[in-house]
Design a protein around this motif. Sequence first.
Motif: not given
Length: 230
Positions: A13, A16, A20, A32, A34
Motif C-alpha cells: 500500500q 501504491c 498515486k 488502486l 491490492y
Amino acid sequence: MEKNKVLIIDDDQHICQILKDYFEFENFQVVLAYDGNEGLQKIKSKDPDIIILDLMLPELSGLEICKRLRPHNRVPIIILSAKNKDIDRITGLELGADDYVTKPFSPKEIVVRTKTVLRRIGNKEKQANVLTFTDLYINKNYRLVEVADKEISLTPKEFDLLWTMVSSPKTVFSREKLLKMVWGYDYFGDIRTVDTHIKSLRNKLGKELAAYLKTVWGVGYKFDDKIRED
C-alpha cells in the motif's frame, strides 16, 4: 480534456500511495487494487487505460492476470516487479506486457514510461471495442452489456447479433446477411432464427431500448438510437 485512467495493482500500500500521488500530480485518474482478484474485478469495472502490475500478488499472481487478459483485452500493461532476472522479464513480455520495470524504482520514471506506452499504443483498439449510447453500454472486450448501469445477461449469439448491428448504426441488415455475419456462411438454419434472437434482445434490453432495434419491413433490421423518425 479527459484524464487517462491508470490502475495500480500492488499489495504494497505504501508503493501504491506514492505512485498515486505522482500520477495524480501528472493529471491521471488513479484506481488502486491490492490483490490479484481485486485487480481483475477493477479491470472490468473501471476500464483503465493502462495497468501498473506487480507480479507477486496475493490471491492471483500478476503473470496469471496477464494470461487471463491476453489475447481478449489489449489494455497496456507495465509490470512492476522485484524479480530482475532476464527470464522473468522475458516471461512477462511474452505474456503480453508492454514494459517491465524492476524494484526499486523511481516513481517519476514509472510515470514517464506510462506516458510513453500510451503514446506508442494509444487507445484506438479500446475505443473501437467500447460503444456507448443513451443508457446502453457495450464492451466487446468483456462481452459486457449494461442498460442504465445494470449488467444484462446475453447468450453468445445475442451479443454477436447486437454488436454487429450497433457497430454499424442506421445500417439496414437483411436477415440473410445477419445469418452470414453472426452464424457463419455454413449455417443452414431457419432464417426465422434472426427474428427469434431480435425478439429476445428486445425483451432483455427493456421497452425503451428495444425501440433501438428497428424492423425495416420487407428487408430486415437496423440499430438506431434515435427513437422517432423524422
